[in-house]
Enzyme design. Structure first.
Site, PDB file in Angstrom:
ATOM      1  CB  SER A 109      -0.944  -0.009   1.201  1.00  0.00           C
ATOM      2  OG  SER A 109      -0.239  -0.200   2.396  1.00  0.00           O
TER       3      SER A 109
ATOM      4  CD  GLU B 248       0.609   7.780   4.950  1.00  0.00           C
ATOM      5  OE1 GLU B 248       0.355   6.698   5.525  1.00  0.00           O
ATOM      6  OE2 GLU B 248       1.057   8.767   5.537  1.00  0.00           O
TER       7      GLU B 248
ATOM      8  CE1 TYR C 174      -9.821  15.283   6.732  1.00  0.00           C
ATOM      9  CE2 TYR C 174      -9.261  15.739   9.014  1.00  0.00           C
ATOM     10  CZ  TYR C 174     -10.154  15.820   7.958  1.00  0.00           C
ATOM     11  OH  TYR C 174     -11.361  16.431   8.133  1.00  0.00           O
TER      12      TYR C 174
ATOM     13  CG  HIS D 153      -4.594   9.029   6.360  1.00  0.00           C
ATOM     14  ND1 HIS D 153      -3.392   8.986   7.011  1.00  0.00           N
ATOM     15  CD2 HIS D 153      -4.507   8.110   5.378  1.00  0.00           C
ATOM     16  CE1 HIS D 153      -2.608   8.090   6.443  1.00  0.00           C
ATOM     17  NE2 HIS D 153      -3.262   7.543   5.440  1.00  0.00           N
TER      18      HIS D 153
ATOM     19  NE  ARG E 229      -3.819  12.371  19.903  1.00  0.00           N
ATOM     20  CZ  ARG E 229      -2.782  12.541  20.707  1.00  0.00           C
ATOM     21  NH1 ARG E 229      -2.821  12.043  21.932  1.00  0.00           N
ATOM     22  NH2 ARG E 229      -1.712  13.191  20.295  1.00  0.00           N
ATOM     23  N   GLY E 230      -4.764  12.260  15.567  1.00  0.00           N
ATOM     24  CA  GLY E 230      -4.208  13.520  15.064  1.00  0.00           C
ATOM     25  C   GLY E 230      -3.315  14.157  16.115  1.00  0.00           C
ATOM     26  CG  ASP E 231       0.593  14.701  15.866  1.00  0.00           C
ATOM     27  OD1 ASP E 231       0.585  14.010  16.905  1.00  0.00           O
ATOM     28  OD2 ASP E 231       1.204  14.389  14.836  1.00  0.00           O
TER      29      ASP E 231
ATOM     30  CB  ALA F 117       2.562   6.122  25.239  1.00  0.00           C
TER      31      ALA F 117
ATOM     32  CG  ASP G 161       1.553   3.614  22.749  1.00  0.00           C
ATOM     33  OD1 ASP G 161       0.558   4.360  22.656  1.00  0.00           O
ATOM     34  OD2 ASP G 161       2.450   3.582  21.895  1.00  0.00           O
TER      35      ASP G 161
ATOM     36  NE  ARG H  95      -9.407   1.352  25.959  1.00  0.00           N
ATOM     37  CZ  ARG H  95      -9.727   1.983  27.071  1.00  0.00           C
ATOM     38  NH1 ARG H  95      -9.122   1.664  28.198  1.00  0.00           N
ATOM     39  NH2 ARG H  95     -10.639   2.916  27.072  1.00  0.00           N
TER      40      ARG H  95
ATOM     41  CG  PHE I  14       8.858  13.923  10.700  1.00  0.00           C
ATOM     42  CD1 PHE I  14       7.902  14.909  10.949  1.00  0.00           C
ATOM     43  CD2 PHE I  14       8.426  12.610  10.557  1.00  0.00           C
ATOM     44  CE1 PHE I  14       6.559  14.592  11.057  1.00  0.00           C
ATOM     45  CE2 PHE I  14       7.082  12.277  10.663  1.00  0.00           C
ATOM     46  CZ  PHE I  14       6.156  13.277  10.913  1.00  0.00           C
TER      47      PHE I  14
ATOM     48  CG  HIS J  89       1.334   2.003   4.607  1.00  0.00           C
ATOM     49  ND1 HIS J  89       0.203   2.078   3.856  1.00  0.00           N
ATOM     50  CD2 HIS J  89       1.558   3.262   5.080  1.00  0.00           C
ATOM     51  CE1 HIS J  89      -0.267   3.326   3.863  1.00  0.00           C
ATOM     52  NE2 HIS J  89       0.545   4.059   4.602  1.00  0.00           N
TER      53      HIS J  89
ATOM     54  NE  ARG K 109      11.493  13.088  -3.999  1.00  0.00           N
ATOM     55  CZ  ARG K 109      12.613  13.745  -3.777  1.00  0.00           C
ATOM     56  NH1 ARG K 109      12.713  14.550  -2.759  1.00  0.00           N
ATOM     57  NH2 ARG K 109      13.651  13.590  -4.572  1.00  0.00           N
TER      58      ARG K 109
HETATM   59  P1  FAD Z   1      -4.190   7.174  19.667  1.00  0.00           P
HETATM   60  O1  FAD Z   1      -4.204   5.729  19.388  1.00  0.00           O
HETATM   61  O2  FAD Z   1      -5.472   7.796  20.050  1.00  0.00           O
HETATM   62  O3  FAD Z   1      -3.084   7.417  20.783  1.00  0.00           O
HETATM   63  C1  FAD Z   1      -2.477   8.668  21.027  1.00  0.00           C
HETATM   64  C2  FAD Z   1      -1.852   8.698  22.423  1.00  0.00           C
HETATM   65  O4  FAD Z   1      -2.852   8.684  23.409  1.00  0.00           O
HETATM   66  C3  FAD Z   1      -0.955   7.533  22.741  1.00  0.00           C
HETATM   67  O5  FAD Z   1       0.053   7.990  23.590  1.00  0.00           O
HETATM   68  C4  FAD Z   1      -1.845   6.568  23.478  1.00  0.00           C
HETATM   69  O6  FAD Z   1      -1.095   5.735  24.328  1.00  0.00           O
HETATM   70  C5  FAD Z   1      -2.776   7.507  24.209  1.00  0.00           C
HETATM   71  N1  FAD Z   1      -4.158   7.025  24.319  1.00  0.00           N
HETATM   72  C6  FAD Z   1      -4.873   6.343  23.403  1.00  0.00           C
HETATM   73  N2  FAD Z   1      -6.129   6.106  23.856  1.00  0.00           N
HETATM   74  C7  FAD Z   1      -6.195   6.676  25.079  1.00  0.00           C
HETATM   75  C8  FAD Z   1      -7.232   6.804  26.038  1.00  0.00           C
HETATM   76  N3  FAD Z   1      -8.439   6.252  25.856  1.00  0.00           N
HETATM   77  N4  FAD Z   1      -6.945   7.466  27.166  1.00  0.00           N
HETATM   78  C9  FAD Z   1      -5.741   8.021  27.383  1.00  0.00           C
HETATM   79  N5  FAD Z   1      -4.723   7.934  26.497  1.00  0.00           N
HETATM   80  C10 FAD Z   1      -4.951   7.281  25.361  1.00  0.00           C
HETATM   81  N6  FAD Z   1      -1.693  12.580  11.681  1.00  0.00           N
HETATM   82  C11 FAD Z   1      -2.450  13.465  10.979  1.00  0.00           C
HETATM   83  O7  FAD Z   1      -2.718  14.573  11.450  1.00  0.00           O
HETATM   84  N7  FAD Z   1      -2.924  13.156   9.724  1.00  0.00           N
HETATM   85  C12 FAD Z   1      -2.687  11.947   9.137  1.00  0.00           C
HETATM   86  O8  FAD Z   1      -3.136  11.693   8.008  1.00  0.00           O
HETATM   87  C13 FAD Z   1      -1.885  10.989   9.852  1.00  0.00           C
HETATM   88  N8  FAD Z   1      -1.617   9.758   9.334  1.00  0.00           N
HETATM   89  C14 FAD Z   1      -0.918   8.838  10.086  1.00  0.00           C
HETATM   90  C15 FAD Z   1      -0.748   7.542   9.591  1.00  0.00           C
HETATM   91  C16 FAD Z   1      -0.090   6.568  10.334  1.00  0.00           C
HETATM   92  C17 FAD Z   1       0.065   5.176   9.763  1.00  0.00           C
HETATM   93  C18 FAD Z   1       0.428   6.893  11.628  1.00  0.00           C
HETATM   94  C19 FAD Z   1       1.148   5.855  12.439  1.00  0.00           C
HETATM   95  C20 FAD Z   1       0.250   8.184  12.133  1.00  0.00           C
HETATM   96  C21 FAD Z   1      -0.421   9.163  11.383  1.00  0.00           C
HETATM   97  N9  FAD Z   1      -0.638  10.450  11.875  1.00  0.00           N
HETATM   98  C22 FAD Z   1      -1.400  11.353  11.153  1.00  0.00           C
HETATM   99  C23 FAD Z   1      -0.068  10.871  13.169  1.00  0.00           C
HETATM  100  C24 FAD Z   1      -1.026  10.644  14.345  1.00  0.00           C
HETATM  101  O9  FAD Z   1      -2.181  11.445  14.191  1.00  0.00           O
HETATM  102  C25 FAD Z   1      -0.283  11.009  15.624  1.00  0.00           C
HETATM  103  O10 FAD Z   1       0.756  10.107  15.881  1.00  0.00           O
HETATM  104  C26 FAD Z   1      -1.152  11.180  16.862  1.00  0.00           C
HETATM  105  O11 FAD Z   1      -0.383  11.821  17.880  1.00  0.00           O
HETATM  106  C27 FAD Z   1      -1.659   9.880  17.437  1.00  0.00           C
HETATM  107  O12 FAD Z   1      -2.646   9.346  16.670  1.00  0.00           O
HETATM  108  P2  FAD Z   1      -3.219   7.842  16.969  1.00  0.00           P
HETATM  109  O13 FAD Z   1      -4.435   7.689  16.176  1.00  0.00           O
HETATM  110  O14 FAD Z   1      -2.165   6.849  16.786  1.00  0.00           O
HETATM  111  O15 FAD Z   1      -3.591   8.044  18.514  1.00  0.00           O
END
Ligand code: FAD
Length: 310
Positions: free
Chosen positions: A33, A35, A67, A95, A125-127, A172, A178, A184, A236, A286, A292
């Site tokens: 896949s 990206e 996204y 995404h 979740r996003g940053d 985390a 984590d 979950r 990064f 992936h 590129r």
């Molecule tokens: P989560 O799984 O929600 O976890 C985030 C943090 O919170 C972790 O530390 C976890 O341990 C903790 N956590 C999770 N659930 C809970 C809970 N219920 N209570 C308390 N703590 C919790 N970002 C973008 O903005 N756009 C994108 O398109 C994008 N694509 C990505 C693609 C991939 C394959 C990856 C690996 C990352 C991508 N990211 C993207 C980055 C991502 O959004 C960030 O790493 C973000 O900080 C975490 O997202 P997550 O969905 O992994 O978070």
């Protein structure tokens, strides 16, 4: 009489043995896949579409479109994904993040995707937005990716991928918690995880062991980043918690002004990495293409991918 020091050949023959790497002839075609990120302007849009067209014949399982931070590319991500549906033979994955939007807004984006024929969401979740000290859920929004996965499941029968962190998400509480949250997300309905990129294969393989020990059984697809710009990757990586081994730095040493050699080194490094993963039974990859195509194409070719006819 003193034993003479081993000659060169003796040293080679008694050195540690690694492998065996699978023979290129025997390699089953990998599942791939790719990206992409949505383009910011017309020139970048042309680059993106050249990239998509170059990689399309390799017949990836899906291509995903990111996204932007804080949902900043909502429209551009949607346009790109919709155009992939309409104009290519590819299966897109969109995404989607929780940041900066209410549940209703995110749900609406998801419904629009479903209506446009998109069946696969990468739920994240996003940053936090640039400058924010830490992540704060939007009032009325999905708090974590786990909640987003659950929300998407209520909307339609999406194929849902989530993010995973072999070196642990930087925010985390601990590696174990984590992993609990990854579990979950999968229990909430995700069908695969895609990892943050990593350079040390052992780190990923140990992560798979830990996932399995937690009862996670869905594919944890390795995210592969071909390093075209080492300085940028180093910056990064410091933000996203991916370690950059000293050997990698050494490989790119002195090549700051030499893009041609850098690219050859990058292809060799990534090819070694994916071959080692293949030797360990991994057959899904992936690629973070950064829009590129050349490095990704070359590495996919080494993995055994060939253009599909017709
Ligand atoms: P989560 O799984 O929600 O976890 C985030 C943090 O919170 C972790 O530390 C976890 O341990 C903790 N956590 C999770 N659930 C809970 C809970 N219920 N209570 C308390 N703590 C919790 N970002 C973008 O903005 N756009 C994108 O398109 C994008 N694509 C990505 C693609 C991939 C394959 C990856 C690996 C990352 C991508 N990211 C993207 C980055 C991502 O959004 C960030 O790493 C973000 O900080 C975490 O997202 P997550 O969905 O992994 O978070």
């Amino acid at each position: 009489m003193d034993t003479p020091p081993p000659n060169t050949l003796q040293r080679w023959l008694t050195g540690p043995r690694v492998g065996p790497l699978p023979s290129h002839a025997e390699m089953p075609p990998p599942k791939l896949s790719f990206e992409f990120f949505p383009p910011k302007n017309e020139k970048l849009e042309q680059d993106l579409w050249a990239c998509i067209r170059r990689l399309e014949p390799l017949g990836p399982r899906f291509v995903s479109v990111t996204y932007g931070a804080g949902g900043s590319t909502r429209a551009r991500t949607h346009e790109t994904v919709a155009r992939i549906v309409k104009e290519t033979s590819l299966t897109p994955a969109a995404h989607l993040t929780c940041v900066g939007a209410t549940r209703e807004e995110v749900d609406e984006v998801a419904r629009d995707y479903w209506a446009a024929g998109v069946r696969h969401i990468v739920a994240l979740r996003g940053d936090p937005p640039a400058g924010a000290a830490r992540y704060e859920p939007h009032p009325g929004g999905y708090a974590q990716a786990e909640d987003l996965v659950r929300g998407l499941r209520r909307i339609a029968d999406f194929d849902i991928s989530v993010g995973a962190y072999p070196e642990t998400h930087p925010a985390a509480l601990s590696p174990d918690s984590d992993l609990d949250f990854l579990k979950r997300k999968i229990d909430a309905g995700a069908t695969r995880a895609i990892t943050q990129y990593f350079f040390d294969t052992d780190v990923y393989l140990r992560f798979l062991d830990r996932c399995l020990a937690k009862g996670i059984t869905v594919p944890i697809v390795p995210g592969i980043l071909p390093v075209s710009n080492f300085a940028q990757v180093k910056r990064f990586s410091a933000m996203c918690g991916a370690s950059v081994p000293a050997w990698l730095e050494k490989l790119f040493e002195g090549l700051e002004e030499d893009e041609g050699t850098r690219r050859m080194v990058a292809a060799t490094v990534a090819a070694e990495q994916v071959r080692l993963l293949q030797a360990n039974g991994v057959d899904e990859f992936h690629f973070y293409t950064l829009n590129r195509p050349d490095l990704t194409y070359a590495i996919a070719h080494i993995l055994g991918a060939r253009p599909k006819q017709g």
